[in-house]
Design a protein around this motif. Structure first.
Motif, PDB file in Angstrom:
ATOM      1  N   GLN A 132      -2.977 -17.132   3.753  1.00 52.33           N
ATOM      2  CA  GLN A 132      -3.118 -16.228   2.372  1.00 52.33           C
ATOM      3  C   GLN A 132      -3.169 -17.253   1.828  1.00 52.33           C
ATOM      4  OE1 GLN A 132       0.457 -14.671   0.025  1.00 52.33           O
ATOM      5  NE2 GLN A 132       0.653 -13.205   1.200  1.00 52.33           N
TER       6      GLN A 132
ATOM      7  N   TYR B 175       4.875  -5.728 -11.635  1.00 60.45           N
ATOM      8  CA  TYR B 175       4.143  -6.890 -11.662  1.00 60.45           C
ATOM      9  C   TYR B 175       3.565  -7.953 -13.035  1.00 60.45           C
ATOM     10  CZ  TYR B 175       0.905  -9.962  -9.130  1.00 60.45           C
ATOM     11  OH  TYR B 175       0.205 -10.996  -8.727  1.00 60.45           O
TER      12      TYR B 175
ATOM     13  N   PRO C 266       2.218 -10.667 -12.841  1.00 65.11           N
ATOM     14  CA  PRO C 266       1.621 -12.165 -13.136  1.00 65.11           C
ATOM     15  C   PRO C 266       1.833 -13.268 -14.175  1.00 65.11           C
ATOM     16  CG  PRO C 266       0.114 -10.853 -14.126  1.00 65.11           C
ATOM     17  CD  PRO C 266       1.398  -9.784 -13.573  1.00 65.11           C
TER      18      PRO C 266
ATOM     19  N   ASN D 264      -4.547 -17.059 -13.690  1.00 63.18           N
ATOM     20  CA  ASN D 264      -3.550 -16.118 -13.243  1.00 63.18           C
ATOM     21  C   ASN D 264      -4.189 -14.938 -13.855  1.00 63.18           C
ATOM     22  OD1 ASN D 264      -3.887 -17.329 -10.485  1.00 63.18           O
ATOM     23  ND2 ASN D 264      -1.067 -17.337 -10.935  1.00 63.18           N
TER      24      ASN D 264
ATOM     25  N   VAL E 219      -6.350 -10.688 -12.630  1.00 64.68           N
ATOM     26  CA  VAL E 219      -5.581  -9.981 -12.180  1.00 64.68           C
ATOM     27  C   VAL E 219      -6.238  -9.008 -13.499  1.00 64.68           C
ATOM     28  CG1 VAL E 219      -3.518  -8.716 -12.882  1.00 64.68           C
ATOM     29  CG2 VAL E 219      -3.224 -10.654 -11.387  1.00 64.68           C
TER      30      VAL E 219
ATOM     31  N   TYR F 262      -3.309  -3.984  -1.220  1.00 68.16           N
ATOM     32  CA  TYR F 262      -3.044  -5.088  -2.052  1.00 68.16           C
ATOM     33  C   TYR F 262      -2.325  -5.250  -3.398  1.00 68.16           C
ATOM     34  CZ  TYR F 262      -5.462  -6.048   2.425  1.00 68.16           C
ATOM     35  OH  TYR F 262      -6.053  -6.862   3.983  1.00 68.16           O
TER      36      TYR F 262
ATOM     37  N   SER G 207      -2.116  -8.047  -6.959  1.00 71.15           N
ATOM     38  CA  SER G 207      -1.713  -9.084  -6.542  1.00 71.15           C
ATOM     39  C   SER G 207      -3.312 -10.178  -5.403  1.00 71.15           C
ATOM     40  CB  SER G 207      -0.549  -9.297  -5.689  1.00 71.15           C
ATOM     41  OG  SER G 207      -0.652  -8.980  -4.208  1.00 71.15           O
TER      42      SER G 207
ATOM     43  N   LEU H 220      -4.999 -12.884  -6.631  1.00 69.66           N
ATOM     44  CA  LEU H 220      -4.141 -14.058  -6.589  1.00 69.66           C
ATOM     45  C   LEU H 220      -4.221 -14.457  -5.373  1.00 69.66           C
ATOM     46  CD1 LEU H 220      -1.695 -13.405  -8.974  1.00 69.66           C
ATOM     47  CD2 LEU H 220      -3.588 -14.472  -9.359  1.00 69.66           C
TER      48      LEU H 220
ATOM     49  N   SER I 254      -3.700 -12.585  -2.577  1.00 69.37           N
ATOM     50  CA  SER I 254      -2.442 -12.016  -0.919  1.00 69.37           C
ATOM     51  C   SER I 254      -3.229 -11.793   0.240  1.00 69.37           C
ATOM     52  CB  SER I 254      -2.203 -10.940  -2.076  1.00 69.37           C
ATOM     53  OG  SER I 254      -2.080 -10.027  -2.425  1.00 69.37           O
TER      54      SER I 254
ATOM     55  N   LYS J  87       1.780 -18.140  -2.434  1.00 67.32           N
ATOM     56  CA  LYS J  87       2.841 -18.162  -2.716  1.00 67.32           C
ATOM     57  C   LYS J  87       4.280 -19.680  -2.560  1.00 67.32           C
ATOM     58  CE  LYS J  87       6.740 -14.307  -3.573  1.00 67.32           C
ATOM     59  NZ  LYS J  87       6.945 -13.090  -3.567  1.00 67.32           N
TER      60      LYS J  87
END
Length: 713
Positions: free
Chosen positions: A344, A383, A385, A407, A411, A441, A444, A447, A449, A531
């Motif tokens: 990732q 979700y 973030p 972040n 998003v 996806y 995320s 960020l 993923s 993560k």
């Protein structure tokens, strides 16, 4: 050898083979020295760097150890003399068969004395060139075999020169164990090339030809006797040291040079073992990069960091200059190539997201986005973030959001451009592992993923360095000049992203002014941490080079307190500094279509500055918030709706709700237009999987979700 040998000698002289050379020709197709050299196959394939130096070797023949063919001029004269004295002292006088030695051996056998060798170097070489003669036979069959060997030796002497015979013999004879040829013997037993063999070492090698399994005392004794035969001056301590070194060499040895194991695996798979393979790598840089990565991994050992990789490429050509897929003696899985492994990306994907928003004129570097708490409905819940430092900064500019790696603004930017649009952009950048839809996806993706490789990441950043043009990387030198590649971003867009990634002041909101991302010359760089600190990235470029670093663990074990700045960034900066030790890197000049304007921000949100803008964007429009852009509110992605069997189908509806943000937007379900989306729309459902899209006047998809309607039970 039996009494038959004496009979053989008499027959040879009766038939006059020495005086009638034509009678000695057994095989008119006997190979030339050029043919023997051409068919010689080393046991190792050599990988060469861009300058022709050997950078790695791979063993491809497990039966024997052969290295490159060595011309006689490159073989130590001391070794030539010792071998001739030991194996065939009248080598330069006879014509293939030493009659005096053969007669003496026959007489001694007839008298019942110990066996005495009579095979010349030419006869031994004939056996090497005619494999059936290597089979051991008894009785009269052995006599016939010896006769054939002699005839081939005569043929060899008439067609080849003495120098050619000696050269071929020294390259094909087995010295000890699996070591065939002078190059393999001198490398494994003494760690040197054939031209550097000293007299004591030459005497030991010559003895091992006759007695490859002899005890050290026997080798020393025979070497002493051979010294007298050649009139040598080697001392007993020198002979003893040479014997000890030769007999203590490990029986199985690895490659002589092992600087690029993972690159060699990529390049040498399926390669013919008859020639070396040239690469684009640079041996000096490869060695330096490996050592830098190794040193920093050792420093991070107590933070549960065991693996890493480093890739350096030339921006213009795409040539890979350093390929370090891991550090063998430190790696938890030495055969895994971390440059090709998918992990990732973390925040390292953000430049391409913001680049898309800039390209589509949805944002500028001075646009304000919200860095405030955010909740997004997704399948299974909400979700939420968080920023790396778990702080919120309110309104920030795009420049600050990207350079500071915030972040939540990322998003919100993904909501603005649409996950599906970003997925398509990543595919254009060469991310082959991004195979799912944007819905899969979800938010995320902003960020990082998605699973990517260091190979793909470095080339995507190189695309920004090259003004938005993508072309493949290469490990082999190109036969033809590379074309211009395909355009992924406009040159102006790439310039804006690069200016943000190079901005030390804006980066300081998260990293401070002094950090490992700061260089004494112009560079644009971004870090990323996945993560739970499982993967750590640092990729950046100067005007000339792009360098990418990954550190982490192949097992997926989280690191302890290691971020992009503390893990991969120090490696990146040290390698980048080495590359530019004698090279400047000035900031790129703004291309056509980019203008600078002074901007001021309300309520002192950020200090006023001179900012870059595309020609079509105006500073006066910078108050639009990314969080206020059009997006679908309901239904959320992944919603499952079950029709009620007790309610007539015509009376059941699904509410379609959007946040228009003042724009003219329309609904589309499965490609069918449903009209304006500026108010709540009630749509009559039918069983199946459906795609709901929010579109602007030009039919560009602004947001998209998928949901399922199940039939009444």
């Amino acid at each position: 050898m039996t009494r038959h040998f004496a009979v053989l000698i008499l027959v040879a002289f009766v038939f006059g083979c020495r005086d009638n050379p034509q009678s000695a020709i057994r095989n008119p197709q006997f190979p030339s020295i050029a043919a023997v050299r051409a068919t010689y196959q080393p046991s190792d394939i050599a990988l060469l760097d861009r300058h022709g130096a050997v950078i790695h070797e791979v063993r491809v023949d497990s039966r024997r150890r052969r290295l490159t063919w060595t011309p006689l001029s490159d073989i130590s004269p001391a070794l030539q003399a010792a071998v001739i004295a030991s194996e065939d002292r009248r080598f330069y006088q006879h014509d293939g068969v030493d009659a005096r030695a053969a007669m003496a051996a026959a007489v001694q056998l007839v008298r019942g004395g110990p066996r005495r060798g009579a095979s010349t170097i030419s006869m031994q070489l004939a056996t090497q060139l005619d494999p059936p003669l290597q089979q051991r036979r008894g009785g009269w069959r052995a006599l016939v075999q010896k006769w054939q060997q002699m005839r081939l030796a005569w043929t060899l002497e008439r067609r080849w020169s003495k120098a050619e015979i000696l050269e071929a013999y020294l390259n094909l004879v087995t010295f000890r164990g699996e070591l065939q040829g002078v190059a393999a013997a001198t490398h494994v037993l003494f760690g040197k090339l054939p031209h550097g063999v000293t007299e004591p070492e030459a005497l030991v090698l010559a003895v091992l030809l006759r007695a490859p399994n002899a005890e050290p005392s026997a080798v020393r004794r025979r070497a002493t006797l051979l010294r007298a035969a050649v009139g040598g001056a080697a001392t007993q301590p020198e002979l003893a040291a040479a014997v000890t070194q030769a007999l203590s060499a490990p029986p199985g040895t690895g490659p002589r040079i092992a600087l690029a194991p993972h690159a060699a695996h990529e390049l040498l798979r399926g390669a013919m073992p008859t020639a070396a393979v040239q690469s684009t790598l640079d041996a000096a840089l490869q060695r330096t990069a490996t050592e830098v990565l190794r040193r920093h991994l050792l420093a991070l050992r107590d933070r549960w960091v065991y693996d890493g990789a480093l890739l350096v490429v030339d921006n213009d050509s795409g040539d890979v200059l350093a390929y370090v897929g891991g550090v063998d003696d430190l790696s938890s899985a030495r055969h895994v190539d971390a440059i090709r492994a998918r992990r990732q990306a973390g925040s390292a994907l953000k430049p391409f997201l913001y680049g898309l928003a800039l390209e589509e004129r949805l944002l500028t570097p001075a646009s304000l986005v919200e860095d405030t708490p955010l909740e997004i409905p997704v399948t299974g819940g909400l979700y939420r973030p968080q920023n790396y430092d778990e702080q919120f900064r309110g309104l920030v500019t795009v420049r600050t959001a990207l350079s500071g790696s915030l972040n939540i603004p990322a998003v919100r930017t993904l909501q603005l451009v649409g996950a599906e649009s970003f997925v398509q952009q990543l595919r254009l950048l060469g991310f082959q592992g991004v195979v799912e839809s944007g819905e899969y996806y979800g938010p995320s993706l902003a960020l990082g993923s998605a699973d990517v490789t260091l190979w793909e990441m470095v080339n995507a950043y190189r695309t920004l360095a090259n003004g938005g043009r993508w072309s493949p990387l290469r490990l082999r030198p190109a036969q033809v000049p590379a074309d211009g590649g395909q355009r992924v971003y406009a040159e102006a867009t790439a310039f804006l992203v690069s200016s943000i990634l190079a901005d030390r002041e804006s980066r300081s909101v998260t990293f401070g002014l002094e950090n490992p991302l700061v260089t004494r010359f112009w560079t644009a760089v971004k870090t990323g941490t996945s993560k739970e600190m499982r993967d750590n990235w640092c990729i950046g470029y100067s005007r000339r080079y792009t360098v990418g670093v990954w550190v982490g663990n192949f097992s997926g074990q989280p690191m302890r307190d290691v971020s992009g700045v503390s893990g991969a960034a120090p490696v990146w900066r040290e390698v980048m500094e080495w590359l530019h030790r004698d090279l400047a890197s000035a900031p790129p000049k703004p291309p056509a279509g980019v203008h600078s304007e002074s901007v001021a921000f309300p309520d002192g949100l950020e200090p006023g500055r001179v900012e870059w803008f595309l020609a079509e964007t105006l500073p006066s429009s910078q108050q639009v918030l990314a969080g206020d852009q059009p997006h679908i509110v309901a239904p959320v992605a992944g919603t499952i709706v079950a029709l009620d069997p007790d309610i007539p189908a015509a009376r059941q509806r699904i509410a379609l709700e959007a946040h228009a943000g003042g724009a003219a937007v329309r609904w589309s379900v499965d490609g069918a237009d449903l009209g304006a989306a500026d108010k709540l729309v009630l749509w009559q459902p039918h069983p199946g999987r459906h795609t709901l899209q929010l579109m602007d006047d030009s039919h560009r998809v602004l947001d998209s979700v998928a949901f399922v309607v199940r039939g009444a039970l």
